[in-house]
Enzyme design. Structure first.
Site, PDB file in Angstrom:
ATOM      1  CB  SER A 166     -32.843  53.641 -20.613  1.00 32.48           C
ATOM      2  OG  SER A 166     -34.251  54.177 -19.874  1.00 32.48           O
ATOM      3  CE1 TYR A 171     -29.254  56.669 -17.851  1.00 33.53           C
ATOM      4  CE2 TYR A 171     -31.527  56.753 -18.368  1.00 33.53           C
ATOM      5  CZ  TYR A 171     -30.652  56.065 -17.559  1.00 33.53           C
ATOM      6  OH  TYR A 171     -30.800  54.666 -17.393  1.00 33.53           O
TER       7      TYR A 171
HETATM    8  P1  NDP Z   1     -26.200  50.178 -10.773  1.00 37.84           P
HETATM    9  O1  NDP Z   1     -25.633  51.625 -10.709  1.00 37.84           O
HETATM   10  O2  NDP Z   1     -27.128  49.483  -9.924  1.00 37.84           O
HETATM   11  O3  NDP Z   1     -24.974  49.441 -11.244  1.00 37.84           O
HETATM   12  C1  NDP Z   1     -24.090  49.697 -12.313  1.00 37.84           C
HETATM   13  C2  NDP Z   1     -23.153  48.896 -12.721  1.00 37.84           C
HETATM   14  O4  NDP Z   1     -22.274  49.342 -13.858  1.00 37.84           O
HETATM   15  C3  NDP Z   1     -22.005  48.550 -11.499  1.00 37.84           C
HETATM   16  O5  NDP Z   1     -21.622  47.134 -11.492  1.00 37.84           O
HETATM   17  C4  NDP Z   1     -20.963  49.490 -11.659  1.00 37.84           C
HETATM   18  O6  NDP Z   1     -19.674  49.149 -11.397  1.00 37.84           O
HETATM   19  C5  NDP Z   1     -21.000  49.509 -13.338  1.00 37.84           C
HETATM   20  N1  NDP Z   1     -20.293  50.644 -13.929  1.00 37.84           N
HETATM   21  C6  NDP Z   1     -20.566  51.657 -13.771  1.00 37.84           C
HETATM   22  N2  NDP Z   1     -19.828  52.585 -14.287  1.00 37.84           N
HETATM   23  C7  NDP Z   1     -18.665  51.904 -14.481  1.00 37.84           C
HETATM   24  C8  NDP Z   1     -17.603  52.132 -15.255  1.00 37.84           C
HETATM   25  N3  NDP Z   1     -17.118  53.275 -15.670  1.00 37.84           N
HETATM   26  N4  NDP Z   1     -16.916  51.010 -15.627  1.00 37.84           N
HETATM   27  C9  NDP Z   1     -16.941  49.894 -15.374  1.00 37.84           C
HETATM   28  N5  NDP Z   1     -18.274  49.487 -14.601  1.00 37.84           N
HETATM   29  C10 NDP Z   1     -18.920  50.483 -14.353  1.00 37.84           C
HETATM   30  O7  NDP Z   1     -27.204  50.242 -11.975  1.00 37.84           O
HETATM   31  P2  NDP Z   1     -28.383  49.351 -12.991  1.00 37.84           P
HETATM   32  O8  NDP Z   1     -27.983  48.267 -12.507  1.00 37.84           O
HETATM   33  O9  NDP Z   1     -29.577  49.932 -12.358  1.00 37.84           O
HETATM   34  O10 NDP Z   1     -27.915  49.966 -14.297  1.00 37.84           O
HETATM   35  C11 NDP Z   1     -27.546  49.036 -15.287  1.00 37.84           C
HETATM   36  C12 NDP Z   1     -27.550  49.627 -16.729  1.00 37.84           C
HETATM   37  O11 NDP Z   1     -29.108  49.562 -16.814  1.00 37.84           O
HETATM   38  C13 NDP Z   1     -27.383  50.899 -16.911  1.00 37.84           C
HETATM   39  O12 NDP Z   1     -26.753  51.036 -18.254  1.00 37.84           O
HETATM   40  C14 NDP Z   1     -28.577  51.983 -16.726  1.00 37.84           C
HETATM   41  O13 NDP Z   1     -28.437  52.914 -17.426  1.00 37.84           O
HETATM   42  C15 NDP Z   1     -29.564  50.762 -17.437  1.00 37.84           C
HETATM   43  N6  NDP Z   1     -31.089  51.108 -16.821  1.00 37.84           N
HETATM   44  C16 NDP Z   1     -31.249  51.244 -15.594  1.00 37.84           C
HETATM   45  C17 NDP Z   1     -32.789  51.186 -15.141  1.00 37.84           C
HETATM   46  C18 NDP Z   1     -33.004  51.076 -13.729  1.00 37.84           C
HETATM   47  O14 NDP Z   1     -33.984  51.562 -13.468  1.00 37.84           O
HETATM   48  N7  NDP Z   1     -32.183  50.617 -12.914  1.00 37.84           N
HETATM   49  C19 NDP Z   1     -33.636  51.581 -16.102  1.00 37.84           C
HETATM   50  C20 NDP Z   1     -33.104  51.549 -17.493  1.00 37.84           C
HETATM   51  C21 NDP Z   1     -31.748  51.347 -17.586  1.00 37.84           C
HETATM   52  P3  NDP Z   1     -19.026  49.742  -9.974  1.00 37.84           P
HETATM   53  O15 NDP Z   1     -20.022  49.730  -8.731  1.00 37.84           O
HETATM   54  O16 NDP Z   1     -17.878  48.873  -9.619  1.00 37.84           O
HETATM   55  O17 NDP Z   1     -18.575  51.061 -10.386  1.00 37.84           O
END
Ligand code: NDP
Length: 237
Positions: A132, A146
């Site tokens: 991030s 975070y």
């Molecule tokens: P979302 O919350 O929209 O999606 C998260 C995804 O990760 C889901 O598919 C979820 O699956 C999966 N996930 C979460 N916890 C677990 C776990 N314990 N095991 C397996 N899968 C898991 O998040 P984003 O798409 O926004 O974020 C994705 C990545 O990008 C993250 O690492 C986040 O920190 C990073 N990021 C996001 C930003 C943003 O503005 N959105 C900015 C910068 C970085 P399920 O629902 O099945 O648990």
């Protein structure tokens, strides 16, 4: 022939948001694509149906389950560690167990996943972790935990690039700024504050991040490694 033909890819955390966009793009580029998810069975099933990718339920917070899931896939060409959670708030009030769970998912899991995948990874493999821009800059209170998880990705990719470079395996971090997902909706309460830090004042679409990841795992990026690739509308500029 598309850019990822004959490649086998695993995306950790692919059911929603950025991960789902990466899964869709990889499948379109011809990769044999698999993805994990923890709780979103309905979204994972729908994504598997429309993309042809294989959905695997596996909690990245459980190290043994995670490493077994990766070992079960056999040799991979591409690993993307996208699974992540966000815990924000006054550090004096935040539940320490929630912070530890975030550290398990955001820090321990990328480390162990990358190592496990590298054991059997094919020559010229690709490892990408989703960090991030908050690994570089945390302009709000309440984000220390975070931010520490995302700064950790910087050291991880720099170190592993040295470990696996002799096998042609690249290791990179993609550092998004605000991206329109369930974690950070474009119409959420923090939108104006976040956009105030940006040169281009909008959330990215998940597909824009997927485009950068696709370049990094593709044939043109074989010399790109140990690097941080920020895609943030100038949030950190
Ligand atoms: P979302 O919350 O929209 O999606 C998260 C995804 O990760 C889901 O598919 C979820 O699956 C999966 N996930 C979460 N916890 C677990 C776990 N314990 N095991 C397996 N899968 C898991 O998040 P984003 O798409 O926004 O974020 C994705 C990545 O990008 C993250 O690492 C986040 O920190 C990073 N990021 C996001 C930003 C943003 O503005 N959105 C900015 C910068 C970085 P399920 O629902 O099945 O648990």
């Amino acid at each position: 022939m598309t850019s990822l033909s004959n490649k086998k890819a695993l995306v950790l955390g692919g059911s929603r948001g950025i991960g789902a966009a990466i899964v869709e793009r990889f499948a379109r580029e011809g990769a044999e694509t698999r993805f994990t998810y923890a709780g979103s069975t309905e979204a994972a099933t729908a994504l598997a149906g429309k993309s042809g990718a294989k959905a695997i339920q596996s909690d990245s917070g459980d190290r043994q389950a995670l490493t077994k899931t990766i070992a079960d896939q056999g040799p991979l060409d591409i690993l993307v560690v996208n699974a992540g959670v966000l815990v924000m708030g006054d550090p004096l009030e935040t539940d320490p167990d929630a912070v530890d769970r975030m550290i398990d998912i955001n820090v321990r899991s990328p480390y162990h996943a990358a190592i496990e995948a590298a054991r059997k990874m094919n020559e010229d493999g690709r490892i990408v972790v989703i960090g991030s821009v908050n690994g570089d800059r945390m302009p709000f209170p309440g984000g220390a935990a975070y931010a520490l998880t995302k700064s950790a990705m910087q050291g991880l990719v720099r170190g592993l690039a040295r470990d696996f470079g002799s096998r042609g395996i690249t290791v990179n971090a993609v550092q998004p700024g605000p991206v329109d997902t369930d974690m950070n909706p474009a119409d959420g309460p923090m939108k104006d504050a976040m956009h105030s830090f940006m040169a281009i004042k909008r959330h990215a679409a998940p597909a824009e991040v997927a485009g950068m990841v696709t370049y990094l795992v593709g044939p043109e990026a074989g010399i790109v490694t140990g690097a941080l690739h920020t895609i943030d509308g100038g949030f950190g500029a």
